[in-house]
Write an enzyme that holds these catalytic residues in place. Structure first.
Site, mmCIF file in Angstrom:
data_model
loop_
_atom_site.group_PDB
_atom_site.id
_atom_site.type_symbol
_atom_site.label_atom_id
_atom_site.label_comp_id
_atom_site.label_asym_id
_atom_site.label_seq_id
_atom_site.Cartn_x
_atom_site.Cartn_y
_atom_site.Cartn_z
ATOM 1 N N ARG A 56 0.746 -1.146 -0.032
ATOM 2 C CA ARG A 56 0.009 0.123 -0.161
ATOM 3 C C ARG A 56 1.095 1.149 0.140
ATOM 4 N NH1 ARG A 56 -4.084 -0.395 4.482
ATOM 5 N NH2 ARG A 56 -4.856 1.581 3.532
ATOM 6 N N ASN A 89 -7.773 8.465 6.317
ATOM 7 C CA ASN A 89 -6.804 7.740 5.366
ATOM 8 C C ASN A 89 -5.220 7.932 5.854
ATOM 9 O OD1 ASN A 89 -9.220 7.647 4.035
ATOM 10 N ND2 ASN A 89 -8.996 9.395 2.871
ATOM 11 N N ASP A 91 -2.920 7.429 3.226
ATOM 12 C CA ASP A 91 -2.438 7.622 1.924
ATOM 13 C C ASP A 91 -1.629 8.874 1.843
ATOM 14 O OD1 ASP A 91 -5.588 7.982 0.549
ATOM 15 O OD2 ASP A 91 -4.453 9.627 1.321
ATOM 16 N N HIS A 106 -5.411 8.085 11.864
ATOM 17 C CA HIS A 106 -5.063 6.437 11.875
ATOM 18 C C HIS A 106 -3.631 6.246 11.357
ATOM 19 C CE1 HIS A 106 -9.472 5.412 11.444
ATOM 20 N NE2 HIS A 106 -9.081 5.611 12.776
ATOM 21 N N CYS A 114 10.232 2.078 15.625
ATOM 22 C CA CYS A 114 11.016 0.812 16.421
ATOM 23 C C CYS A 114 10.293 0.596 17.428
ATOM 24 C CB CYS A 114 12.399 1.433 16.580
ATOM 25 S SG CYS A 114 13.235 0.078 17.282
ATOM 26 N N GLY A 173 -16.531 10.707 2.051
ATOM 27 C CA GLY A 173 -16.092 9.437 1.679
ATOM 28 C C GLY A 173 -15.804 8.456 2.803
ATOM 29 N N THR A 174 -16.653 8.507 3.870
ATOM 30 C CA THR A 174 -16.599 7.521 4.867
ATOM 31 C C THR A 174 -17.860 6.603 5.069
ATOM 32 O OG1 THR A 174 -15.835 7.051 6.877
ATOM 33 C CG2 THR A 174 -16.666 9.074 6.352
ATOM 34 N N SER A 175 -17.642 5.598 5.446
ATOM 35 C CA SER A 175 -18.915 4.508 5.421
ATOM 36 C C SER A 175 -19.411 4.519 6.856
ATOM 37 C CB SER A 175 -18.480 3.151 5.089
ATOM 38 O OG SER A 175 -17.775 2.620 5.982
ATOM 39 N N LEU A 200 -20.459 8.514 -1.748
ATOM 40 C CA LEU A 200 -21.200 7.672 -2.895
ATOM 41 C C LEU A 200 -22.508 7.202 -2.321
ATOM 42 C CD1 LEU A 200 -20.371 7.342 -5.843
ATOM 43 C CD2 LEU A 200 -19.511 5.353 -5.107
HETATM 44 C C1 BV8 Z 1 -10.508 1.925 19.149
HETATM 45 C C2 BV8 Z 1 -5.661 2.335 9.301
HETATM 46 C C3 BV8 Z 1 -10.308 2.263 21.536
HETATM 47 C C4 BV8 Z 1 -5.485 0.804 8.977
HETATM 48 C C5 BV8 Z 1 -7.964 1.927 10.229
HETATM 49 C C6 BV8 Z 1 -17.788 -3.208 18.057
HETATM 50 C C7 BV8 Z 1 -18.581 -2.236 17.878
HETATM 51 C C8 BV8 Z 1 -17.995 -1.139 17.652
HETATM 52 C C9 BV8 Z 1 -16.798 -0.504 17.790
HETATM 53 C C10 BV8 Z 1 -15.738 -1.758 17.742
HETATM 54 C C11 BV8 Z 1 -16.412 -3.010 17.903
HETATM 55 N N1 BV8 Z 1 -15.422 -3.749 17.891
HETATM 56 C C12 BV8 Z 1 -14.244 -3.125 18.016
HETATM 57 C C13 BV8 Z 1 -14.486 -1.786 17.899
HETATM 58 C C14 BV8 Z 1 -13.672 -0.704 17.674
HETATM 59 C C15 BV8 Z 1 -12.982 -0.535 16.277
HETATM 60 C C16 BV8 Z 1 -14.092 -0.477 15.297
HETATM 61 O O1 BV8 Z 1 -14.772 0.614 15.461
HETATM 62 N N2 BV8 Z 1 -14.630 -1.878 14.413
HETATM 63 C C17 BV8 Z 1 -15.665 -1.661 13.607
HETATM 64 C C18 BV8 Z 1 -15.087 -2.397 12.471
HETATM 65 C C19 BV8 Z 1 -16.781 -2.311 14.076
HETATM 66 N N3 BV8 Z 1 -12.256 0.443 16.232
HETATM 67 C C20 BV8 Z 1 -11.133 0.521 16.771
HETATM 68 O O2 BV8 Z 1 -10.241 -0.693 16.976
HETATM 69 C C21 BV8 Z 1 -10.171 1.657 16.617
HETATM 70 N N4 BV8 Z 1 -9.729 1.850 18.160
HETATM 71 O O3 BV8 Z 1 -11.524 2.043 19.251
HETATM 72 O O4 BV8 Z 1 -9.644 2.121 20.289
HETATM 73 C C22 BV8 Z 1 -10.622 3.757 21.994
HETATM 74 C C23 BV8 Z 1 -10.978 4.754 20.916
HETATM 75 C C24 BV8 Z 1 -11.118 5.852 21.570
HETATM 76 C C25 BV8 Z 1 -10.423 6.424 22.792
HETATM 77 C C26 BV8 Z 1 -9.754 5.505 23.461
HETATM 78 C C27 BV8 Z 1 -9.853 4.084 23.114
HETATM 79 C C28 BV8 Z 1 -9.123 2.006 15.804
HETATM 80 C C29 BV8 Z 1 -9.713 1.983 14.408
HETATM 81 C C30 BV8 Z 1 -8.625 2.274 13.393
HETATM 82 C C31 BV8 Z 1 -8.310 1.217 12.540
HETATM 83 N N5 BV8 Z 1 -7.569 1.480 11.557
HETATM 84 N N6 BV8 Z 1 -7.182 2.376 9.435
HETATM 85 C C32 BV8 Z 1 -5.214 1.009 7.165
HETATM 86 O O5 BV8 Z 1 -5.852 1.996 6.902
HETATM 87 O O6 BV8 Z 1 -4.531 0.248 6.657
HETATM 88 S S1 BV8 Z 1 -9.693 1.781 10.054
HETATM 89 C C33 BV8 Z 1 -9.607 1.947 8.371
HETATM 90 O O7 BV8 Z 1 -10.798 1.448 8.093
HETATM 91 C C34 BV8 Z 1 -9.764 3.363 7.554
HETATM 92 O O8 BV8 Z 1 -8.715 4.202 8.396
HETATM 93 C C35 BV8 Z 1 -11.149 3.877 8.042
HETATM 94 O O9 BV8 Z 1 -11.155 4.358 9.280
HETATM 95 C C36 BV8 Z 1 -11.871 2.519 7.724
HETATM 96 C C37 BV8 Z 1 -12.440 2.423 6.524
HETATM 97 O O10 BV8 Z 1 -13.535 3.407 6.443
HETATM 98 P P1 BV8 Z 1 -13.664 4.256 5.258
HETATM 99 O O11 BV8 Z 1 -12.449 5.144 5.509
HETATM 100 O O12 BV8 Z 1 -14.961 4.902 5.751
HETATM 101 O O13 BV8 Z 1 -13.813 3.555 4.204
HETATM 102 P P2 BV8 Z 1 -14.835 2.503 3.571
HETATM 103 O O14 BV8 Z 1 -14.240 1.691 2.462
HETATM 104 O O15 BV8 Z 1 -15.459 1.695 4.815
HETATM 105 O O16 BV8 Z 1 -15.868 3.305 3.074
HETATM 106 C C38 BV8 Z 1 -15.637 4.301 2.020
HETATM 107 C C39 BV8 Z 1 -16.890 4.962 1.702
HETATM 108 O O17 BV8 Z 1 -16.543 6.002 0.642
HETATM 109 C C40 BV8 Z 1 -18.145 4.354 1.063
HETATM 110 O O18 BV8 Z 1 -19.284 4.799 2.031
HETATM 111 C C41 BV8 Z 1 -18.267 4.652 -0.219
HETATM 112 O O19 BV8 Z 1 -19.420 4.582 -0.630
HETATM 113 C C42 BV8 Z 1 -17.699 5.969 -0.477
HETATM 114 N N7 BV8 Z 1 -17.222 6.212 -1.541
HETATM 115 C C43 BV8 Z 1 -16.312 5.274 -2.513
HETATM 116 N N8 BV8 Z 1 -15.890 6.017 -3.622
HETATM 117 C C44 BV8 Z 1 -16.394 7.360 -3.499
HETATM 118 C C45 BV8 Z 1 -17.002 7.562 -2.311
HETATM 119 N N9 BV8 Z 1 -17.381 8.594 -1.789
HETATM 120 C C46 BV8 Z 1 -17.315 9.814 -2.549
HETATM 121 N N10 BV8 Z 1 -16.564 9.757 -3.751
HETATM 122 C C47 BV8 Z 1 -16.237 8.459 -4.102
HETATM 123 N N11 BV8 Z 1 -15.715 8.437 -5.415
HETATM 124 ZN ZN ZN Z 2 15.352 0.999 17.765
#
Ligand code: BV8
Ligand code: ZN
Length: 232
Positions: A56, A89, A91, A106, A114, A173-175, A200
Protein backbone atom coordinates in the site's frame (compact mmCIF):
# COMPACT_ATOMS: atom_id res chain seq x y z
CA UNK A 1 -15.53 33.63 10.33
CA UNK A 2 -17.08 30.17 10.73
CA UNK A 3 -14.83 27.28 11.76
CA UNK A 4 -14.83 24.31 9.37
CA UNK A 5 -13.85 20.79 10.42
CA UNK A 6 -13.58 18.11 7.71
CA UNK A 7 -13.47 14.34 8.28
CA UNK A 8 -12.37 12.24 5.30
CA UNK A 9 -12.31 8.49 4.63
CA UNK A 10 -11.20 6.15 1.86
CA UNK A 11 -13.90 7.44 -0.52
CA UNK A 12 -12.09 10.74 -1.16
CA UNK A 13 -9.07 8.79 -2.48
CA UNK A 14 -11.11 6.33 -4.59
CA UNK A 15 -10.90 8.57 -7.71
CA UNK A 16 -7.12 8.65 -7.25
CA UNK A 17 -7.14 4.90 -7.83
CA UNK A 18 -6.79 3.75 -4.20
CA UNK A 19 -9.30 1.00 -3.37
CA UNK A 20 -11.58 1.68 -0.41
CA UNK A 21 -11.96 -0.87 2.37
CA UNK A 22 -15.45 -1.76 1.23
CA UNK A 23 -14.58 -2.31 -2.41
CA UNK A 24 -11.56 -4.30 -1.34
CA UNK A 25 -14.26 -6.80 -0.44
CA UNK A 26 -12.15 -7.04 2.68
CA UNK A 27 -9.53 -9.53 1.49
CA UNK A 28 -5.74 -9.45 1.28
CA UNK A 29 -3.89 -12.66 0.24
CA UNK A 30 -7.09 -14.43 1.38
CA UNK A 31 -6.88 -12.76 4.80
CA UNK A 32 -9.68 -10.51 6.15
CA UNK A 33 -8.37 -6.92 5.83
CA UNK A 34 -9.61 -6.14 9.33
CA UNK A 35 -7.46 -9.02 10.59
CA UNK A 36 -4.41 -7.76 8.67
CA UNK A 37 -5.07 -4.14 9.78
CA UNK A 38 -5.19 -5.15 13.45
CA UNK A 39 -2.65 -5.33 16.27
CA UNK A 40 -3.56 -9.01 16.83
CA UNK A 41 -3.01 -9.77 13.15
CA UNK A 42 0.40 -8.05 13.33
CA UNK A 43 1.44 -10.03 16.38
CA UNK A 44 0.30 -13.28 14.72
CA UNK A 45 1.96 -12.70 11.38
CA UNK A 46 4.18 -9.58 11.17
CA UNK A 47 5.65 -10.57 7.77
CA UNK A 48 2.14 -10.77 6.20
CA UNK A 49 1.20 -7.39 7.68
CA UNK A 50 4.49 -5.89 6.44
CA UNK A 51 3.74 -7.26 2.92
CA UNK A 52 0.29 -5.59 3.08
CA UNK A 53 1.70 -2.20 4.13
CA UNK A 54 4.72 -2.25 1.79
CA UNK A 55 2.30 -2.83 -1.11
CA UNK A 56 0.00 0.00 0.00
CA UNK A 57 2.98 2.32 0.60
CA UNK A 58 4.29 1.58 -2.92
CA UNK A 59 0.83 2.18 -4.42
CA UNK A 60 0.43 5.46 -2.48
CA UNK A 61 3.64 6.73 -4.09
CA UNK A 62 2.27 6.04 -7.60
CA UNK A 63 -1.10 7.80 -7.32
CA UNK A 64 -1.96 11.52 -7.26
CA UNK A 65 -4.50 13.68 -5.46
CA UNK A 66 -7.82 14.22 -7.32
CA UNK A 67 -10.08 17.32 -7.69
CA UNK A 68 -11.74 16.48 -4.37
CA UNK A 69 -8.41 16.84 -2.54
CA UNK A 70 -7.57 20.06 -4.40
CA UNK A 71 -10.95 21.62 -3.55
CA UNK A 72 -10.09 21.22 0.15
CA UNK A 73 -6.75 22.97 -0.45
CA UNK A 74 -8.66 25.99 -1.84
CA UNK A 75 -10.93 26.00 1.21
CA UNK A 76 -7.95 25.94 3.59
CA UNK A 77 -6.37 28.86 1.70
CA UNK A 78 -9.60 30.86 2.22
CA UNK A 79 -10.14 29.90 5.87
CA UNK A 80 -6.63 29.60 7.31
CA UNK A 81 -6.74 28.54 10.95
CA UNK A 82 -10.56 28.29 10.85
CA UNK A 83 -10.03 25.06 8.90
CA UNK A 84 -8.84 21.58 9.84
CA UNK A 85 -8.95 18.17 8.15
CA UNK A 86 -9.13 15.01 10.23
CA UNK A 87 -8.42 12.07 7.96
CA UNK A 88 -8.86 8.34 8.51
CA UNK A 89 -6.75 7.79 5.39
CA UNK A 90 -3.10 6.83 5.62
CA UNK A 91 -2.24 7.69 1.97
CA UNK A 92 -0.93 11.26 2.65
CA UNK A 93 -2.86 12.56 -0.39
CA UNK A 94 -4.23 15.62 1.49
CA UNK A 95 -0.65 16.65 2.30
CA UNK A 96 0.56 15.88 -1.23
CA UNK A 97 -2.30 18.05 -2.58
CA UNK A 98 -1.11 20.97 -0.43
CA UNK A 99 -3.27 20.96 2.73
CA UNK A 100 -1.23 21.73 5.85
CA UNK A 101 -3.80 21.58 8.66
CA UNK A 102 -4.24 17.79 8.50
CA UNK A 103 -4.60 15.36 11.44
CA UNK A 104 -3.84 11.76 10.35
CA UNK A 105 -5.80 10.04 13.11
CA UNK A 106 -4.98 6.54 11.83
CA UNK A 107 -1.31 7.21 11.10
CA UNK A 108 0.45 7.25 7.73
CA UNK A 109 1.97 4.81 5.22
CA UNK A 110 4.92 7.24 4.98
CA UNK A 111 6.02 6.52 8.53
CA UNK A 112 7.27 3.63 10.67
CA UNK A 113 8.82 3.30 14.13
CA UNK A 114 10.99 0.96 16.18
CA UNK A 115 9.19 -1.32 18.64
CA UNK A 116 12.26 -1.31 20.93
CA UNK A 117 13.59 2.27 21.01
CA UNK A 118 10.51 4.07 19.58
CA UNK A 119 12.62 6.01 17.03
CA UNK A 120 10.44 7.15 14.13
CA UNK A 121 11.58 6.88 10.52
CA UNK A 122 10.28 7.71 7.05
CA UNK A 123 9.60 4.50 5.09
CA UNK A 124 11.68 6.04 2.27
CA UNK A 125 14.77 5.97 4.55
CA UNK A 126 14.45 2.31 5.54
CA UNK A 127 15.69 -0.92 3.91
CA UNK A 128 12.32 -2.45 3.03
CA UNK A 129 13.86 -5.52 1.35
CA UNK A 130 13.72 -7.39 4.69
CA UNK A 131 10.52 -9.31 5.56
CA UNK A 132 10.60 -7.45 8.91
CA UNK A 133 12.62 -4.22 8.52
CA UNK A 134 15.09 -3.48 11.34
CA UNK A 135 15.86 -0.28 13.23
CA UNK A 136 19.10 1.34 11.95
CA UNK A 137 19.81 2.54 15.50
CA UNK A 138 19.22 -0.52 17.72
CA UNK A 139 18.38 -3.34 15.24
CA UNK A 140 14.97 -3.74 16.91
CA UNK A 141 11.91 -4.56 14.76
CA UNK A 142 10.24 -1.67 12.93
CA UNK A 143 6.45 -1.51 12.45
CA UNK A 144 4.30 0.66 10.16
CA UNK A 145 3.12 3.84 11.95
CA UNK A 146 -0.51 2.89 11.43
CA UNK A 147 -3.30 2.83 14.03
CA UNK A 148 -4.66 -0.71 13.77
CA UNK A 149 -8.00 -2.08 14.96
CA UNK A 150 -7.64 -2.40 18.71
CA UNK A 151 -5.26 0.59 18.99
CA UNK A 152 -6.10 4.14 20.06
CA UNK A 153 -6.29 6.72 17.24
CA UNK A 154 -3.83 9.63 17.32
CA UNK A 155 -4.56 13.19 18.55
CA UNK A 156 -7.97 12.42 20.09
CA UNK A 157 -7.66 15.37 22.54
CA UNK A 158 -6.91 17.82 19.72
CA UNK A 159 -9.79 16.33 17.72
CA UNK A 160 -12.22 16.76 20.63
CA UNK A 161 -11.08 20.39 21.14
CA UNK A 162 -11.68 21.11 17.42
CA UNK A 163 -15.12 19.43 17.58
CA UNK A 164 -16.19 21.71 20.42
CA UNK A 165 -15.29 24.83 18.43
CA UNK A 166 -16.47 23.95 14.90
CA UNK A 167 -19.52 25.59 13.28
CA UNK A 168 -19.59 23.28 10.26
CA UNK A 169 -18.57 19.61 10.20
CA UNK A 170 -18.20 18.03 6.74
CA UNK A 171 -17.83 14.24 6.37
CA UNK A 172 -16.46 13.04 3.03
CA UNK A 173 -16.09 9.51 1.62
CA UNK A 174 -16.55 7.41 4.71
CA UNK A 175 -18.94 4.56 5.45
CA UNK A 176 -19.19 5.59 9.08
CA UNK A 177 -18.67 2.10 10.51
CA UNK A 178 -15.30 2.51 12.24
CA UNK A 179 -15.23 4.14 15.66
CA UNK A 180 -14.29 6.53 17.18
CA UNK A 181 -14.06 8.30 13.75
CA UNK A 182 -17.68 7.44 12.93
CA UNK A 183 -18.86 8.99 16.21
CA UNK A 184 -17.33 12.42 15.51
CA UNK A 185 -20.28 13.63 13.41
CA UNK A 186 -22.69 12.75 16.25
CA UNK A 187 -20.61 14.73 18.74
CA UNK A 188 -20.35 17.68 16.31
CA UNK A 189 -24.13 17.65 15.81
CA UNK A 190 -24.74 17.38 19.55
CA UNK A 191 -22.42 20.34 20.14
CA UNK A 192 -24.42 22.46 17.67
CA UNK A 193 -22.45 22.26 14.42
CA UNK A 194 -24.16 22.08 11.02
CA UNK A 195 -23.25 18.71 9.44
CA UNK A 196 -22.75 18.07 5.72
CA UNK A 197 -21.89 14.70 4.11
CA UNK A 198 -20.54 13.94 0.63
CA UNK A 199 -20.63 10.22 -0.15
CA UNK A 200 -21.22 7.78 -3.00
CA UNK A 201 -23.73 5.79 -0.91
CA UNK A 202 -25.86 6.74 2.09
CA UNK A 203 -23.48 6.47 5.09
CA UNK A 204 -24.48 4.61 8.28
CA UNK A 205 -24.81 7.75 10.40
CA UNK A 206 -27.10 9.68 7.99
CA UNK A 207 -29.55 10.65 10.76
CA UNK A 208 -26.88 13.07 12.08
CA UNK A 209 -26.39 14.72 8.67
CA UNK A 210 -28.19 18.05 7.94
CA UNK A 211 -27.19 18.18 4.26
CA UNK A 212 -26.33 15.08 2.21
CA UNK A 213 -24.74 15.25 -1.28
CA UNK A 214 -24.76 11.83 -2.94
CA UNK A 215 -22.11 11.11 -5.57
CA UNK A 216 -18.37 11.20 -6.22
CA UNK A 217 -16.41 13.63 -4.07
CA UNK A 218 -14.11 14.46 -7.01
CA UNK A 219 -17.18 15.81 -8.86
CA UNK A 220 -19.20 17.27 -5.96
CA UNK A 221 -16.51 19.00 -3.86
CA UNK A 222 -15.19 21.49 -6.45
CA UNK A 223 -18.75 22.85 -6.99
CA UNK A 224 -19.82 22.63 -3.34
CA UNK A 225 -16.65 24.33 -2.06
CA UNK A 226 -16.89 27.06 -4.71
CA UNK A 227 -20.43 27.83 -3.44
CA UNK A 228 -19.23 27.84 0.19
CA UNK A 229 -16.35 30.19 -0.66
CA UNK A 230 -18.72 32.63 -2.44
CA UNK A 231 -20.69 32.93 0.81
CA UNK A 232 -17.84 33.11 3.30
C1 BV8 B 1 -10.41 2.03 19.16
C2 BV8 B 1 -5.66 2.20 9.45
C3 BV8 B 1 -10.39 2.31 21.50
C4 BV8 B 1 -5.39 0.89 8.83
C5 BV8 B 1 -7.90 1.94 10.26
C6 BV8 B 1 -17.77 -3.24 17.99
C7 BV8 B 1 -18.61 -2.16 17.82
C8 BV8 B 1 -18.13 -0.88 17.66
C9 BV8 B 1 -16.75 -0.63 17.66
C10 BV8 B 1 -15.91 -1.71 17.81
C11 BV8 B 1 -16.40 -3.01 17.98
N1 BV8 B 1 -15.33 -3.83 18.09
C12 BV8 B 1 -14.19 -3.12 18.01
C13 BV8 B 1 -14.52 -1.82 17.86
C14 BV8 B 1 -13.60 -0.68 17.74
C15 BV8 B 1 -13.05 -0.64 16.33
C16 BV8 B 1 -14.16 -0.51 15.33
O1 BV8 B 1 -14.74 0.56 15.16
N2 BV8 B 1 -14.46 -1.63 14.65
C17 BV8 B 1 -15.50 -1.59 13.64
C18 BV8 B 1 -15.02 -2.38 12.40
C19 BV8 B 1 -16.76 -2.20 14.23
N3 BV8 B 1 -12.23 0.56 16.28
C20 BV8 B 1 -10.95 0.50 16.68
O2 BV8 B 1 -10.36 -0.51 17.01
C21 BV8 B 1 -10.26 1.85 16.77
N4 BV8 B 1 -9.67 1.99 18.07
O3 BV8 B 1 -11.61 1.93 19.15
O4 BV8 B 1 -9.65 2.22 20.30
C22 BV8 B 1 -10.44 3.72 21.92
C23 BV8 B 1 -10.99 4.71 21.09
C24 BV8 B 1 -11.02 6.01 21.52
C25 BV8 B 1 -10.49 6.36 22.73
C26 BV8 B 1 -9.93 5.36 23.53
C27 BV8 B 1 -9.90 4.04 23.14
C28 BV8 B 1 -9.14 1.96 15.76
C29 BV8 B 1 -9.73 2.00 14.39
C30 BV8 B 1 -8.63 2.34 13.39
C31 BV8 B 1 -8.36 1.15 12.51
N5 BV8 B 1 -7.46 1.55 11.43
N6 BV8 B 1 -7.07 2.41 9.33
C32 BV8 B 1 -5.22 1.07 7.35
O5 BV8 B 1 -5.72 2.04 6.79
O6 BV8 B 1 -4.58 0.17 6.78
S1 BV8 B 1 -9.53 1.90 9.92
C33 BV8 B 1 -9.73 1.97 8.26
O7 BV8 B 1 -11.01 1.47 8.01
C34 BV8 B 1 -9.77 3.37 7.72
O8 BV8 B 1 -8.80 4.18 8.31
C35 BV8 B 1 -11.15 3.82 7.99
O9 BV8 B 1 -11.29 4.34 9.28
C36 BV8 B 1 -11.90 2.50 7.93
C37 BV8 B 1 -12.55 2.35 6.58
O10 BV8 B 1 -13.52 3.23 6.61
P1 BV8 B 1 -13.70 4.28 5.42
O11 BV8 B 1 -12.55 5.21 5.35
O12 BV8 B 1 -15.05 4.82 5.68
O13 BV8 B 1 -13.67 3.44 4.10
P2 BV8 B 1 -14.81 2.47 3.60
O14 BV8 B 1 -14.24 1.66 2.50
O15 BV8 B 1 -15.42 1.78 4.79
O16 BV8 B 1 -15.94 3.45 3.03
C38 BV8 B 1 -15.67 4.22 1.89
C39 BV8 B 1 -16.88 5.10 1.69
O17 BV8 B 1 -16.60 5.98 0.61
C40 BV8 B 1 -18.12 4.31 1.31
O18 BV8 B 1 -19.21 4.79 2.06
C41 BV8 B 1 -18.31 4.62 -0.19
O19 BV8 B 1 -19.68 4.73 -0.54
C42 BV8 B 1 -17.68 5.97 -0.30
N7 BV8 B 1 -17.08 6.24 -1.62
C43 BV8 B 1 -16.48 5.37 -2.46
N8 BV8 B 1 -16.05 6.05 -3.56
C44 BV8 B 1 -16.37 7.36 -3.37
C45 BV8 B 1 -17.03 7.49 -2.13
N9 BV8 B 1 -17.50 8.66 -1.68
C46 BV8 B 1 -17.30 9.74 -2.45
N10 BV8 B 1 -16.67 9.70 -3.64
C47 BV8 B 1 -16.20 8.53 -4.13
N11 BV8 B 1 -15.57 8.51 -5.34
ZN1 ZN C 1 15.32 0.98 17.62
Amino acid sequence: MKKYLILTGAGISAESGIRTFRDNDGLWEDHDVNEVASIDGYRRNPELVWRFYKARYAQSMEVSPNPGHYALVELEKALGDNFHIITQNVDALHIRAGNQRVIEMHGSLQDCFCESCDTHYKMADIDLSLARPLCPKCTGFLRPDIVWFGEIPYKMEQIEALLRKCDLFMVIGTSGVVYPAAGLVMTAKYLGAKTIAVNLEKPDNLSFIDEFHQGKSGEILPKLIKEIMENL
